[in-house]
Design an enzyme around this catalytic site. Structure first.
Site, PDB file in Angstrom:
ATOM      1  N   ARG A 193     -10.321  -3.491   3.456  1.00  0.00           N
ATOM      2  CA  ARG A 193      -9.824  -4.759   4.048  1.00  0.00           C
ATOM      3  C   ARG A 193     -10.769  -5.574   4.929  1.00  0.00           C
ATOM      4  O   ARG A 193     -10.932  -6.660   4.762  1.00  0.00           O
ATOM      5  CB  ARG A 193      -8.541  -4.556   4.847  1.00  0.00           C
ATOM      6  CG  ARG A 193      -7.326  -4.613   3.827  1.00  0.00           C
ATOM      7  CD  ARG A 193      -6.088  -4.310   4.645  1.00  0.00           C
ATOM      8  NE  ARG A 193      -4.759  -4.677   4.101  1.00  0.00           N
ATOM      9  CZ  ARG A 193      -3.535  -4.299   4.411  1.00  0.00           C
ATOM     10  NH1 ARG A 193      -3.386  -3.958   5.761  1.00  0.00           N
ATOM     11  NH2 ARG A 193      -2.839  -4.323   3.450  1.00  0.00           N
ATOM     12  N   LYS A 237      10.969   5.460  -2.047  1.00  0.00           N
ATOM     13  CA  LYS A 237      12.360   4.980  -1.997  1.00  0.00           C
ATOM     14  C   LYS A 237      12.815   4.006  -2.959  1.00  0.00           C
ATOM     15  O   LYS A 237      11.924   2.829  -2.928  1.00  0.00           O
ATOM     16  CB  LYS A 237      12.941   4.458  -0.614  1.00  0.00           C
ATOM     17  CG  LYS A 237      13.161   5.509   0.431  1.00  0.00           C
ATOM     18  CD  LYS A 237      13.505   5.198   1.472  1.00  0.00           C
ATOM     19  CE  LYS A 237      13.858   6.322   2.511  1.00  0.00           C
ATOM     20  NZ  LYS A 237      14.270   5.518   3.848  1.00  0.00           N
ATOM     21  N   GLY A 264      -1.459   0.191   0.475  1.00  0.00           N
ATOM     22  CA  GLY A 264      -2.465   1.020   1.273  1.00  0.00           C
ATOM     23  C   GLY A 264      -2.468   2.348   0.782  1.00  0.00           C
ATOM     24  O   GLY A 264      -3.756   2.895   0.535  1.00  0.00           O
ATOM     25  N   GLY A 298       2.517  -4.845   1.049  1.00  0.00           N
ATOM     26  CA  GLY A 298       4.002  -5.798   1.145  1.00  0.00           C
ATOM     27  C   GLY A 298       3.847  -7.006   0.614  1.00  0.00           C
ATOM     28  O   GLY A 298       4.691  -7.598  -0.239  1.00  0.00           O
TER      29      GLY A 298
END
Ligand code: 3PG
Ligand code: MG
Length: 394
Positions: A36, A194, A347, A370
């Site tokens: 990043r 999940k 990530g 995200g």
């Protein structure tokens, strides 16, 4: 993106405040993956090249408690790495809200924006204070563009001028083009622990993709949904009906969510746990699934080789453990070597790309985790929306 771009503006002599996403992993005071930071460097150089009087950089790191400084969440290691990459000193300023002297051509990094009370809640007074520190606010943090916070969204309302930075523009344009006119067949690979946190993105990807590979804990829920024993594996029993619905949805659209033929299992979730190969119908009650098996890895590589576009977010196994890197490595290498247009983000995905040394083979590596997923889902990114609103209102 219907908003001002940094390249549209004359920055000569202006105080430029630039929001980047320098939220990188830090271990023992060192940055362990600088992807990043590297991505932000060209934008900072460009602002200076466009004549900016100096650049005041903003970023968050982690999720500290607001209201006090914490060493653990300091941007100090980032300042060190950034100055190496920029080839010039980067001064880190702890208390910056009352103003910072920035010399000509200087780059100053403000300490973690999330130490300021009101940052996360997008407090107006805080946003206005930040806006006072600049002539031009440049939003360049694609990775944080899904957050409406004071340093991403609020400040953009009140700064004298606000625009999108080069990295943000490139990220959004690349993703938009890839999603709007993808080369077919289009494949998405979504890993993660999940189903519940990725349900919306899985559903929206099924509308766009020809094939969807799920990995990690998500895959375990799909394995359970097709009637197989997952032993002690991480999975979500409550979401089995949802997984079945997604499998049906894929079939109705002529697509598929493949279920692994074989798996790597272990008796404990530990770094030195030995791996055993099991066929799909042979997983035992005391075992947990930690990776895909070799036949499945070969199948997935085949699917990747046949794809026109691949969107990759999330590993297919617990690649932090040496015995369970193979599935994720096989996927990473297939994506890098195949002819498809490939986009990766997140990530863990960036860490896997670094670990397997495949960055060169991936067409576009997004800095977003995200934000990448929310964009793919078709959600509007609040930090982009505010720029577009400002452009509309003139
Ligand atoms: C990320 O790592 O996804 C971004 O930096 C956003 O961080 P956040 O999820 O803590 O807002
Ligand atoms: Mg995150």
């Amino acid at each position: 993106m219907y908003c001002l771009h940094m390249s549209d503006l004359d920055l000569t002599g202006k105080r430029v405040m630039m929001r980047e996403d320098l939220n990188v992993p830090v271990d023992g005071g060192r940055v362990t993956s600088d992807a990043r930071i590297r991505a932000a460097v060209p934008s900072i150089r460009e602002a200076l090249a466009q004549g900016a009087a100096g650049v005041l950089l903003l970023s968050h790191l982690g999720r500290p408690k607001e209201g006090k400084f914490e060493e653990e969440h300091s941007l100090a290691p980032v300042a060190v790495r950034l100055s190496e990459l920029l080839g010039q000193p980067v001064r880190l300023v702890r208390d910056w809200l009352d103003g910072v002297q920035v010399g000509a051509g200087e780059v100053v990094l403000c300490e973690n924006v999330r130490f300021n009370p009101g940052e996360n809640a997008n407090d107006e007074a805080l946003s206005r204070r930040m806006a006072l520190l600049c002539d031009v606010f440049v939003m360049d943090a694609f990775g944080t563009a899904h957050r409406a916070q004071a340093s991403t969204e609020g400040v953009a309302r009140f700064a004298p001028e606000a625009c999108a930075g080069p990295l943000l523009v490139r990220e959004v344009m690349t993703l938009r083009d890839a999603l709007e006119e993808p080369k077919r067949p289009m494949l998405a690979i979504v890993g993660g622990s999940k189903v519940s946190t990725k349900l919306a993105v899985l559903e929206s990807l099924l509308q766009k993709c020809d094939e969807l590979i799920v990995g990690g804990g998500i895959a375990n829920t799909f394995i359970a949904a097709t009637g197989h024993n997952v032993g002690k594996s991480l999975f979500e029993p409550d979401l089995v009906p949802e997984a079945r619905r997604l499998i049906r949805l894929a079939h109705e659209r002529g697509g598929n969510i493949p279920i692994p033929k074989d798996l790597l299992v272990a008796k404990s979730f530990t770094a030195d746990a030995p791996a055993t190969v099991r066929r799909l119908d042979e997983v035992r009650d005391d075992e947990m699934i930690l990776d895909i098996g070799p036949l499945t890895a070969a199948d997935y590589a085949d699917i990747i080789w046949g794809a026109g576009t691949v969107i990759w977010n999330g590993p297919v196994g617990v690649f932090e453990f040496p015995a369970f890197i193979h599935g994720t490595q096989a996927v990473a290498e297939a994506i890098a070597n195949a002819k498809c247009f490939s986009i990766a983000g997140g990530g863990d995905t960036l860490a896997a790309i670094d670990q397997f040394g495949v960055a060169e083979g991936i067409d576009y590596v997004s800095t977003g985790g995200g934000a990448f997923l929310e964009y793919v889902e078709g959600k509007t990114l609040p930090a982009v929306k505010v720029l577009e609103e400002r452009a509309k209102s003139g």
